[in-house]
Design a protein around this motif. Structure first.
Motif, PDB file in Angstrom:
ATOM      1  N   ASP A  18       0.679  -1.344   0.094  1.00 26.88           N
ATOM      2  CA  ASP A  18       0.045  -0.179  -0.159  1.00 26.88           C
ATOM      3  C   ASP A  18       0.942   1.510  -0.017  1.00 26.88           C
ATOM      4  O   ASP A  18       2.254   1.560   0.557  1.00 26.88           O
ATOM      5  CB  ASP A  18      -0.762   0.243   0.909  1.00 26.88           C
ATOM      6  CG  ASP A  18      -1.676  -0.970   1.101  1.00 26.88           C
ATOM      7  OD1 ASP A  18      -2.420  -1.466   0.307  1.00 26.88           O
ATOM      8  OD2 ASP A  18      -1.714  -1.777   1.940  1.00 26.88           O
ATOM      9  N   VAL A  39       3.525   6.621 -10.942  1.00 29.23           N
ATOM     10  CA  VAL A  39       2.201   6.511 -10.816  1.00 29.23           C
ATOM     11  C   VAL A  39       1.217   7.101 -11.514  1.00 29.23           C
ATOM     12  O   VAL A  39       1.204   7.354 -12.170  1.00 29.23           O
ATOM     13  CB  VAL A  39       2.470   7.996  -9.779  1.00 29.23           C
ATOM     14  CG1 VAL A  39       1.025   8.374  -9.293  1.00 29.23           C
ATOM     15  CG2 VAL A  39       3.479   7.736  -8.591  1.00 29.23           C
ATOM     16  N   GLY A  42      -3.738   4.003 -11.494  1.00 31.59           N
ATOM     17  CA  GLY A  42      -4.783   3.139 -10.477  1.00 31.59           C
ATOM     18  C   GLY A  42      -5.214   3.148  -8.951  1.00 31.59           C
ATOM     19  O   GLY A  42      -5.374   3.446  -8.091  1.00 31.59           O
ATOM     20  N   TYR A  43      -4.223   5.276  -8.815  1.00 27.60           N
ATOM     21  CA  TYR A  43      -4.488   5.875  -7.042  1.00 27.60           C
ATOM     22  C   TYR A  43      -5.542   6.675  -7.152  1.00 27.60           C
ATOM     23  O   TYR A  43      -6.461   6.950  -8.665  1.00 27.60           O
ATOM     24  CB  TYR A  43      -3.038   6.443  -7.596  1.00 27.60           C
ATOM     25  CG  TYR A  43      -1.855   5.551  -6.853  1.00 27.60           C
ATOM     26  CD1 TYR A  43      -1.278   6.054  -5.779  1.00 27.60           C
ATOM     27  CD2 TYR A  43      -1.126   5.455  -8.129  1.00 27.60           C
ATOM     28  CE1 TYR A  43      -0.330   5.407  -4.954  1.00 27.60           C
ATOM     29  CE2 TYR A  43      -0.101   4.523  -7.396  1.00 27.60           C
ATOM     30  CZ  TYR A  43       0.280   4.517  -6.796  1.00 27.60           C
ATOM     31  OH  TYR A  43       1.695   4.399  -5.801  1.00 27.60           O
ATOM     32  N   ASN A  61      -0.666  11.751 -15.515  1.00 31.35           N
ATOM     33  CA  ASN A  61       0.213  12.125 -13.748  1.00 31.35           C
ATOM     34  C   ASN A  61       0.174  12.883 -13.267  1.00 31.35           C
ATOM     35  O   ASN A  61       1.293  13.345 -12.423  1.00 31.35           O
ATOM     36  CB  ASN A  61       0.888  10.819 -13.493  1.00 31.35           C
ATOM     37  CG  ASN A  61       2.523  11.116 -14.374  1.00 31.35           C
ATOM     38  OD1 ASN A  61       2.034  12.410 -15.204  1.00 31.35           O
ATOM     39  ND2 ASN A  61       3.541  10.668 -14.215  1.00 31.35           N
ATOM     40  N   ASN A  75      -3.365   3.941  -3.769  1.00 35.82           N
ATOM     41  CA  ASN A  75      -3.281   3.092  -4.892  1.00 35.82           C
ATOM     42  C   ASN A  75      -3.791   1.850  -4.308  1.00 35.82           C
ATOM     43  O   ASN A  75      -4.611   0.989  -3.124  1.00 35.82           O
ATOM     44  CB  ASN A  75      -1.516   2.065  -5.424  1.00 35.82           C
ATOM     45  CG  ASN A  75      -1.171   1.243  -3.554  1.00 35.82           C
ATOM     46  OD1 ASN A  75      -1.751   1.442  -2.989  1.00 35.82           O
ATOM     47  ND2 ASN A  75      -0.565   0.337  -3.940  1.00 35.82           N
TER      48      ASN A  75
END
Length: 75
Positions: A18, A39, A42-43, A61, A75
């Motif tokens: 995590d 990054v 998906g966050y 991003n 995430n």
């Protein structure tokens, strides 16, 4: 992520698989923030203060942060 000139501060914390990312625009002006390529989108937004806009890019991003705003992603 730190940019004293733009007054942007960002950092991440990880435990096991995590990760959370915390971003602050401490300035009185709108700022653009690019996160590292690792990054992806998906966050998810966990918490935000102020208007934060995702900029439609290939990496997905980059954000536009209003003055004195904050964003927490996980995430």
């Amino acid at each position: 992520i730190a940019n004293d000139e733009k007054m942007i501060l960002g950092y991440s914390r990880t435990k096991d698989n995590d990760e959370i990312i915390i971003l602050f625009n401490r300035s009185g002006e709108k700022q653009f923030v690019s996160l590292p390529d690792k990054v992806k989108m998906g966050y998810k937004t966990i918490f935000s203060v102020g208007l934060i806009s995702l900029i439609d890019t290939e990496n997905g991003n980059e954000f536009e942060m209003e003055p004195l705003s904050a964003l927490i992603l996980g995430n």
